[in-house]
Design a protein around this motif. Structure first.
Motif, PDB file in Angstrom:
ATOM      1  N   SER A   6       0.821  -1.210   0.000  1.00  0.00           N
ATOM      2  CA  SER A   6       0.000   0.000   0.000  1.00  0.00           C
ATOM      3  C   SER A   6       0.860   1.268   0.000  1.00  0.00           C
ATOM      4  O   SER A   6       0.366   2.350  -0.273  1.00  0.00           O
ATOM      5  CB  SER A   6      -0.977  -0.003   1.180  1.00  0.00           C
ATOM      6  N   PHE A   7       2.165   1.128   0.282  1.00  0.00           N
ATOM      7  CA  PHE A   7       3.065   2.296   0.216  1.00  0.00           C
ATOM      8  C   PHE A   7       3.493   2.613  -1.210  1.00  0.00           C
ATOM      9  O   PHE A   7       4.096   3.651  -1.460  1.00  0.00           O
ATOM     10  CB  PHE A   7       4.342   2.043   1.034  1.00  0.00           C
ATOM     11  N   LEU A   8       3.237   1.699  -2.129  1.00  0.00           N
ATOM     12  CA  LEU A   8       3.743   1.886  -3.489  1.00  0.00           C
ATOM     13  C   LEU A   8       3.173   3.166  -4.098  1.00  0.00           C
ATOM     14  O   LEU A   8       1.961   3.350  -4.174  1.00  0.00           O
ATOM     15  CB  LEU A   8       3.359   0.682  -4.361  1.00  0.00           C
ATOM     16  N   ALA A   9       4.073   4.039  -4.526  1.00  0.00           N
ATOM     17  CA  ALA A   9       3.644   5.295  -5.154  1.00  0.00           C
ATOM     18  C   ALA A   9       3.027   4.987  -6.517  1.00  0.00           C
ATOM     19  O   ALA A   9       3.444   4.047  -7.194  1.00  0.00           O
ATOM     20  CB  ALA A   9       4.840   6.227  -5.305  1.00  0.00           C
ATOM     21  N   LYS A  10       2.005   5.753  -6.888  1.00  0.00           N
ATOM     22  CA  LYS A  10       1.348   5.476  -8.161  1.00  0.00           C
ATOM     23  C   LYS A  10       1.196   6.726  -9.010  1.00  0.00           C
ATOM     24  O   LYS A  10       0.096   7.125  -9.359  1.00  0.00           O
ATOM     25  CB  LYS A  10      -0.028   4.833  -7.901  1.00  0.00           C
TER      26      LYS A  10
ATOM     27  N   LYS B  92      19.007   5.199   1.685  1.00  0.00           N
ATOM     28  CA  LYS B  92      17.568   5.380   1.759  1.00  0.00           C
ATOM     29  C   LYS B  92      17.231   6.439   2.802  1.00  0.00           C
ATOM     30  O   LYS B  92      17.893   6.450   3.834  1.00  0.00           O
ATOM     31  CB  LYS B  92      16.885   4.056   2.135  1.00  0.00           C
ATOM     32  N   PRO B  93      16.221   7.254   2.657  1.00  0.00           N
ATOM     33  CA  PRO B  93      15.369   7.345   1.475  1.00  0.00           C
ATOM     34  C   PRO B  93      16.147   7.898   0.282  1.00  0.00           C
ATOM     35  O   PRO B  93      17.223   8.423   0.495  1.00  0.00           O
ATOM     36  CB  PRO B  93      14.283   8.327   1.941  1.00  0.00           C
ATOM     37  N   PRO B  94      15.522   7.835  -0.908  1.00  0.00           N
ATOM     38  CA  PRO B  94      14.204   7.305  -1.239  1.00  0.00           C
ATOM     39  C   PRO B  94      14.150   5.776  -1.169  1.00  0.00           C
ATOM     40  O   PRO B  94      15.116   5.117  -1.515  1.00  0.00           O
ATOM     41  CB  PRO B  94      13.986   7.775  -2.678  1.00  0.00           C
ATOM     42  N   PHE B  95      13.017   5.264  -0.740  1.00  0.00           N
ATOM     43  CA  PHE B  95      12.785   3.831  -0.702  1.00  0.00           C
ATOM     44  C   PHE B  95      12.305   3.355  -2.073  1.00  0.00           C
ATOM     45  O   PHE B  95      11.778   4.152  -2.850  1.00  0.00           O
ATOM     46  CB  PHE B  95      11.757   3.502   0.376  1.00  0.00           C
ATOM     47  N   PRO B  96      12.475   2.063  -2.347  1.00  0.00           N
ATOM     48  CA  PRO B  96      12.055   1.541  -3.653  1.00  0.00           C
ATOM     49  C   PRO B  96      10.588   1.824  -3.974  1.00  0.00           C
ATOM     50  O   PRO B  96      10.244   1.993  -5.140  1.00  0.00           O
ATOM     51  CB  PRO B  96      12.293   0.034  -3.518  1.00  0.00           C
ATOM     52  N   ALA B  97       9.744   1.894  -2.954  1.00  0.00           N
ATOM     53  CA  ALA B  97       8.321   2.142  -3.213  1.00  0.00           C
ATOM     54  C   ALA B  97       8.119   3.473  -3.926  1.00  0.00           C
ATOM     55  O   ALA B  97       7.105   3.692  -4.601  1.00  0.00           O
ATOM     56  CB  ALA B  97       7.537   2.135  -1.903  1.00  0.00           C
ATOM     57  N   VAL B  98       9.075   4.379  -3.802  1.00  0.00           N
ATOM     58  CA  VAL B  98       8.990   5.673  -4.486  1.00  0.00           C
ATOM     59  C   VAL B  98       9.930   5.694  -5.693  1.00  0.00           C
ATOM     60  O   VAL B  98       9.530   6.017  -6.808  1.00  0.00           O
ATOM     61  CB  VAL B  98       9.342   6.818  -3.511  1.00  0.00           C
ATOM     62  N   LYS B  99      11.184   5.339  -5.457  1.00  0.00           N
ATOM     63  CA  LYS B  99      12.158   5.290  -6.550  1.00  0.00           C
ATOM     64  C   LYS B  99      12.906   3.973  -6.475  1.00  0.00           C
ATOM     65  O   LYS B  99      13.817   3.806  -5.669  1.00  0.00           O
ATOM     66  CB  LYS B  99      13.153   6.438  -6.417  1.00  0.00           C
ATOM     67  N   GLY B 100      12.504   3.037  -7.305  1.00  0.00           N
ATOM     68  CA  GLY B 100      13.123   1.720  -7.257  1.00  0.00           C
ATOM     69  C   GLY B 100      13.837   1.410  -8.548  1.00  0.00           C
ATOM     70  O   GLY B 100      14.740   2.133  -8.958  1.00  0.00           O
ATOM     71  N   LEU B 101      13.397   0.342  -9.213  1.00  0.00           N
ATOM     72  CA  LEU B 101      14.016  -0.063 -10.465  1.00  0.00           C
ATOM     73  C   LEU B 101      13.826   1.033 -11.517  1.00  0.00           C
ATOM     74  O   LEU B 101      12.708   1.520 -11.711  1.00  0.00           O
ATOM     75  CB  LEU B 101      13.377  -1.376 -10.945  1.00  0.00           C
ATOM     76  N   TYR B 102      14.890   1.404 -12.190  1.00  0.00           N
ATOM     77  CA  TYR B 102      14.871   2.472 -13.193  1.00  0.00           C
ATOM     78  C   TYR B 102      14.203   3.734 -12.640  1.00  0.00           C
ATOM     79  O   TYR B 102      13.494   4.446 -13.344  1.00  0.00           O
ATOM     80  CB  TYR B 102      14.149   2.021 -14.471  1.00  0.00           C
ATOM     81  N   GLN B 103      14.384   3.978 -11.376  1.00  0.00           N
ATOM     82  CA  GLN B 103      13.829   5.160 -10.691  1.00  0.00           C
ATOM     83  C   GLN B 103      12.294   5.167 -10.645  1.00  0.00           C
ATOM     84  O   GLN B 103      11.682   6.185 -10.346  1.00  0.00           O
ATOM     85  CB  GLN B 103      14.346   6.467 -11.337  1.00  0.00           C
ATOM     86  N   SER B 104      11.687   4.029 -10.921  1.00  0.00           N
ATOM     87  CA  SER B 104      10.233   3.927 -10.867  1.00  0.00           C
ATOM     88  C   SER B 104       9.811   3.248  -9.562  1.00  0.00           C
ATOM     89  O   SER B 104      10.583   2.507  -8.964  1.00  0.00           O
ATOM     90  CB  SER B 104       9.719   3.081 -12.034  1.00  0.00           C
ATOM     91  N   PRO B 105       8.557   3.482  -9.137  1.00  0.00           N
ATOM     92  CA  PRO B 105       8.073   2.826  -7.919  1.00  0.00           C
ATOM     93  C   PRO B 105       8.161   1.306  -8.049  1.00  0.00           C
ATOM     94  O   PRO B 105       7.748   0.751  -9.064  1.00  0.00           O
ATOM     95  CB  PRO B 105       6.606   3.278  -7.844  1.00  0.00           C
ATOM     96  N   THR B 106       8.684   0.670  -7.032  1.00  0.00           N
ATOM     97  CA  THR B 106       8.978  -0.764  -7.111  1.00  0.00           C
ATOM     98  C   THR B 106       8.704  -1.451  -5.780  1.00  0.00           C
ATOM     99  O   THR B 106       8.982  -0.896  -4.721  1.00  0.00           O
ATOM    100  CB  THR B 106      10.478  -0.970  -7.472  1.00  0.00           C
ATOM    101  N   VAL B 107       8.142  -2.655  -5.856  1.00  0.00           N
ATOM    102  CA  VAL B 107       8.024  -3.490  -4.668  1.00  0.00           C
ATOM    103  C   VAL B 107       8.993  -4.653  -4.833  1.00  0.00           C
ATOM    104  O   VAL B 107       9.057  -5.271  -5.897  1.00  0.00           O
ATOM    105  CB  VAL B 107       6.588  -4.025  -4.499  1.00  0.00           C
ATOM    106  N   VAL B 108       9.761  -4.919  -3.779  1.00  0.00           N
ATOM    107  CA  VAL B 108      10.624  -6.102  -3.775  1.00  0.00           C
ATOM    108  C   VAL B 108      10.090  -7.042  -2.702  1.00  0.00           C
ATOM    109  O   VAL B 108       9.899  -6.637  -1.558  1.00  0.00           O
ATOM    110  CB  VAL B 108      12.097  -5.748  -3.454  1.00  0.00           C
ATOM    111  N   ASN B 109       9.811  -8.275  -3.090  1.00  0.00           N
ATOM    112  CA  ASN B 109       9.366  -9.282  -2.132  1.00  0.00           C
ATOM    113  C   ASN B 109      10.111 -10.583  -2.343  1.00  0.00           C
ATOM    114  O   ASN B 109      10.535 -10.900  -3.457  1.00  0.00           O
ATOM    115  CB  ASN B 109       7.858  -9.551  -2.269  1.00  0.00           C
TER     116      ASN B 109
END
Ligand SMILES: Cc1cc2nc3c(=O)[nH]c(=O)nc-3n(C[C@H](O)[C@H](O)[C@H](O)COP(=O)(O)O)c2cc1C
Ligand code: SF4
Ligand code: SF4
Ligand code: FES
Lengths: 166, 446, 357
Positions: free
Chosen positions: B66-70, B191-208
């Motif tokens: 639910s933290f994933l930026a959209k 961090k920050p930024p966390f992956p949920a805001v800037k992750g893979l290729y600077q896009s919002p990302t969830v890692v599980n």
């Protein structure tokens, strides 16, 4: 010193097709993501990750050679020096040692007559010490290329070496 | 019979193929999610399930989602962490190799819930044979219309990419993983930024983690509440435990969280007891980075109650008398094990795996390893013990990523609980360096 | 459209309040207050994007996150990367935990450092030396072998002493951001990491010389610095010339009447204000080539202005040892011929198992 001339290494046509397929996996402009997979392909073809090979991979991905050297030297799977035909990568980490790894690896070294980091005179075997291979319950473990050899004992080691020496 | 969420069908012959997996009820969760649920509804079920990240940190998965930026017009990514390299941990390897479609089903559901159209499974490069298994399974799923464009006519598109690592434990740390996936050195990000805001290729990302993602199939089929009904307290559901060391039956076991540690070690269903003729000395409960416990503290809490296999019970007592569930890498030591040697071994691991970016970890891990090496090889001084504690303290909490902590904890905890054994090595170097020599002084063996 | 002025944020550092613009880091806010409260920075370098976060010298404690959420942050944070919030309260030199952590960082950075200040060109303008004076101890607790590297030249102008490198990555960012082609980088990993070109290559680029100026220690030095000299015997003078490649604004370093070195100008935080080209730096060493502006303002309490080490101004005896070393080399008993490369696992080095062996 290398100059920017024609690469001395070329992927086979099948691998070149594979290169195209790999690069296409990533979004536009993110082809650098293909670097690790391409280095694996390179090593599969050449046996090791040579400077010429890295320059070639850099040219395929349109990046600077230093970017490839930096990456290849960070990861332990890329052999930056020539290696023997079979590279035995044995796990030296705690759980494998609990299962008698140290004795088995001592036997392995004795059997091959080399220490870790060395290659047998006939160029057949290179020994490489690695960390945990995610097979702790089946230790001691070593890996040769993609294959895992588990539950190793001195006898099992001899069998494997005999088999590979044929 | 205990509930099995991930491994119920794992021994069915041919389960690695699409057809057999499908016959066992596989991919029904994908059908249910894509045809009858909204992405938000899937997120809601995962939240209700209370499933906590199985990669080690135990962060609630639904909350992370639910933290994933959209932001509009920016792609989002799901990346599955299959780098599994923490010593003692081999559960993801087991799951992916035996039942690859379970992970793929979970990836489809999770990607759908997060609105990702391209998702990655980052597998440690050493597991190349597992990569081939996954790629084959993905091709099958694609051929059957479960991947690709307009999956099952739902209008949802998804592509799965399996990415090999190159041999680096640090790439299990999520931001190092993302760097590696971008074709770079595996240097963790600040961090920050966390992956949920800037992750893979600077896009919002969830890692599980693999196991976390694999649970979603069951959760969608049975509901989050049903999942939350399994386990104990905030430790909901089941957990894969990879057991190794001096037990009768090493292997991977799926347990309902809340099983007593004692039962897990001694019951025939699980580890089957300490190997014959030997006694239980120490336990590393959740992968090499968690604090080691002597047998008595492993089995019982400070208040005398039984310690359970749950997040809360394992960490009961804090660092003084507790440990952590971590990744579920359960390593059992009997009385033949030398704690000093093992601590040196683990310390060497973290030294070898430090990315080298930040000074406390780069320099401190090497320092600890060298001091431990000296002690183990009969060249220790009494002041070395306090030196180690101090170096560990100066690394812990002061680094870019938790590898620094992971390197410090095993050393600090081994000294905390087995100080006499270190002392014995230092004061009796001749005896201690005999092959197979082990401290036999006073300690609680079980 | 009228420009709205951004709301300023108030932050308190070691009890001193300052107002800064949103997006300012704790470190920049502290620098605004002054050198007394500014945390040391060994890797952060304001002109270089992406720098910082690595050395951990600048760690501070955030005692209150913001006005809105006054909870303290659970761990020390890198002040060079952490943006301030309105109402944030930061403890820097006033917090013993911070001092303790920094003492740890100094110790870590010096573990594998050769302590060859007596023969190092950087002595007197070395950030590590300064940091060690403030936070170092006289004695080392390190009994192990230090790692060594072979000396290396990066082309005709630049010399690399890898043993002195603290892996701040500044030179890598400089090559990425200031030059058009990077040929050197960080190889290997962990404490085997090294700055290198991997295969022998000269760094050959109009702006490559700037890596010398950004290096906080004496790892990258100017090979054309003709008289190995102690920096405190030299006299810095600002000068400029009409240069087709760069701004031509430099600092000339004189010994007597002779220009012995040309560098970019630096601000009071030792950061280059304008990068200069190699022609200015390496090839233009006659006074007649330059228009002299006047003596360089040396604003730091540095050994350059003091003209020698002031032993009384330097706290621990570590400093005194170094000061003494100004004239005679540190007596170092370690045997440098057989250092630790062989003793570390061989696969950690570029030289992997060789087929011949
Ligand atoms: C040094 C280090 C190594 C890690 N290795 C792994 C790993 O191999 N697999 C994994 O799933 N998580 C690993 N993690 C945890 C990840 O950073 C991350 O928390 C996790 O992948 C998130 O997934 P989860 O919430 O589903 O557990 C590691 C963390 C650190 C600091
Ligand atoms: S803590 Fe260690 S692994 Fe993590 S970023 Fe720092 S040096 Fe790298
Ligand atoms: S050579 Fe100098 S600038 Fe480059 S990383 Fe090392 S210390 Fe930093
Ligand atoms: S200056 Fe902030 S971490 Fe180096």
């Amino acid at each position: 010193m290398t100059t920017e001339s024609k690469p001395t290494i070329q992927f086979t046509p099948e691998r070149l097709a594979k290169v195209q397929e790999i690069i296409a996996r990533y979004p536009e402009g993110k082809q650098k993501s293909a670097l690790l997979p391409l280095l694996h392909l390179l090593q599969e073809q050449e046996g090791w990750t040579s400077p010429e090979g890295m320059d070639y991979v850099a040219s395929l991905l349109n990046i600077e050679p230093i970017e490839v050297y930096e990456v290849a030297s960070f990861y332990t799977m890329y052999h930056l020096q020539p290696v023997g035909k079979h590279v035995i990568e044995y796990c030296r980490t705690g759980p494998c040692c609990l299962m008698g790894g140290e004795e088995v690896y001592a036997h392995l070294k004795q059997r091959l007559g080399i220490d870790t980091g060395q290659t047998t005179v006939d160029g057949q075997f290179t020994l490489k010490e690695v960390e945990c291979l995610a097979a702790c319950g089946m230790g001691p473990v070593f890996q040769i290329r993609e294959k895992y050899y588990m539950h190793l004992t001195n006898e099992r080691v001899d069998e494997i070496i005999d088999e590979l020496s044929k | 019979m205990a509930t099995k969420i991930l491994t119920e069908h794992i021994n069915v012959p041919g389960i690695e193929t699409f057809d057999v997996y499908r016959k066992q009820g596989g991919y029904t969760a994908v059908e249910k999610a894509l045809k009858t649920m909204t992405p938000e509804a899937v997120v809601e079920e995962v939240k209700k399930a209370g499933v906590r990240g199985r990669g080690g940190a135990g962060f609630p998965m639904g909350m992370k989602w639910s933290f994933l930026a959209k932001p509009e017009g920016v792609p989002r990514y799901l990346v599955c962490n299959a780098d599994e390299s923490e010593p003692g941990t081999f559960k993801d390897h087991y799951l992916m190799k035996n039942i690859p479609h379970l992970l793929i089903e979970g990836m489809i559901i999770s990607s759908f819930a997060l609105g990702a159209n391209k998702s990655f499974i980052y597998v440690r490069g050493e597991l190349m044979y597992v990569i081939h298994i996954l790629e084959k399974a993905i091709a099958e799923a694609k051929a059957k219309g479960f991947l690709g464009k307009n999956i099952l006519g739902s209008g949802y598109d998804l592509e799965l990419v399996v990415q090999p690592g190159g041999g680096a434990y640090i790439c299990g740390e999520e931001t190092a993983l993302l760097e590696s996936l971008e074709g770079k050195r595996g240097n963790p990000r600040n961090k920050p930024p966390f992956p949920a805001v800037k992750g893979l290729y600077q896009s919002p990302t969830v890692v599980n983690n693999v196991e976390s993602i694999a649970t979603t199939a069951w959760i969608v089929n049975n509901g989050g509440d049903a999942y939350a009904g399994i386990g104990i307290g905030r430790s909901t559901g089941t957990k894969l435990i990879s057991a190794s060391g001096h037990i009768n039956k090493p292997g991977v076991y799926e347990i309902e969280l809340g099983v007593p540690v004692e039962d897990f070690i001694y019951a025939d269903e699980w580890c089957g007891g300490i190997r014959p003729g030997h006694k239980f000395k120490a336990l590393v409960a959740g992968g090499s980075s968690v604090p080691i416990l002597p047998a008595n503290l492993a089995l019982t809490l400070a208040n005398g109650e039984k310690r359970l296999m749950s997040y809360e019970s394992l960490s009961d007592g804090g660092f003084a008398t507790g440990t952590m569930l971590g990744s579920g890498g359960f390593i059992v030591f009997d009385e033949t094990s030398c704690i000093v040697r093992n601590t040196w071994n683990f310390s060497r691991f973290y030294h070898h795996e430090s990315c080298g970016q930040c000074s406390p970890c780069r320099e401190g891990t090497g320092w600890m390893e060298k001091v431990l090496h000296r002690i183990e090889h009969g060249h220790g001084h009494q002041h070395d013990i306090d030196l180690l504690v101090d170096v560990a303290r100066k690394i812990e909490g002061n680094t870019i990523c938790p590898l620094g902590d992971a390197a410090a904890w095993p050393v600090a905890s081994a000294i905390r609980h087995f100080r006499d054994e270190f002392m014995w090595h230092i004061t009796n170097p001749q005896e201690a360096t005999q092959p197979g020599a082990v401290y036999r002084g006073e300690m609680a063996l079980v | 459209m009228e420009e709205t002025k951004p709301q300023l944020l108030r932050v308190t550092i070691d009890g001193i309040q300052v107002e800064v613009e949103p997006g300012t880091t704790i470190l920049q806010a502290a620098r605004k207050i002054g050198p007394e409260v500014a945390p040391p920075a060994m890797c952060y370098y304001q002109p270089l994007k992406g720098s910082g976060g690595k050395c951990r010298a600048c760690l501070v404690r955030v005692a209150a996150g913001s006005e809105k959420d006054p909870r303290p942050m659970p761990k020390l944070v890198a002040s060079c990367l952490t943006p301030v919030q309105d109402g944030m309260i930061v403890e820097n030199k006033t917090n013993p935990q911070v001092i303790d952590a920094r003492n740890g960082v100094v110790e870590f950075l010096l573990l594998n450092h050769p302590l060859d200040c007596p023969v190092c060109d950087q002595a007197g303008e070395c950030d590590l030396q300064n940091f060690a004076f403030d936070h170092g101890k006289a004695t080392t607790r390190y009994e192990e072998d230090r790692r060594t590297f072979e000396k290396n030249d990066l082309g005709p102008y630049i010399q690399l002493h890898m043993t002195r490198c603290i892996l701040c990555y500044r030179c890598v960012y400089t090559a990425d951001q200031i030059t058009n082609k990077r040929v050197h980088g960080v190889l290997n990993r962990g404490d085997a990491s090294e700055i290198s070109t991997y295969i022998e290559k000269a760094i050959d680029n109009d702006f490559s010389g700037n890596v010398i100026d950004v290096c906080p220690v004496g790892a990258l030095t100017d090979k054309t610095y003709r008289f190995k000299n102690r920096v405190w015997f030299t006299k810095p003078v600002d000068a400029h010339r009409d240069c087709p490649t760069c701004s031509g604004k430099v600092t000339l370093w004189y010994r007597g009447d002779e220009v012995i070195r040309v560098t970019a100008r630096k601000n009071e935080w030792s950061e280059v204000t304008e990068f200069i080209c190699n022609t200015c730096r390496f090839e233009t060493k006659k006074t007649s080539d330059w228009t002299i502006e006047g003596p360089t303002k040396v604003s730091r309490a540095s050994v350059i202005s003091a003209n020698k080490y002031r032993a009384d101004a330097i706290k621990p005896s570590f400093g005194q040892r170094l000061a003494a070393a100004e004239y005679k080399p540190i007596h170092d008993e370690r045997d440098t011929t057989q250092l630790s490369i062989q003793q570390l696992p061989p696969e950690r080095f570029a030289k992997l198992p060789s087929a011949e062996s």
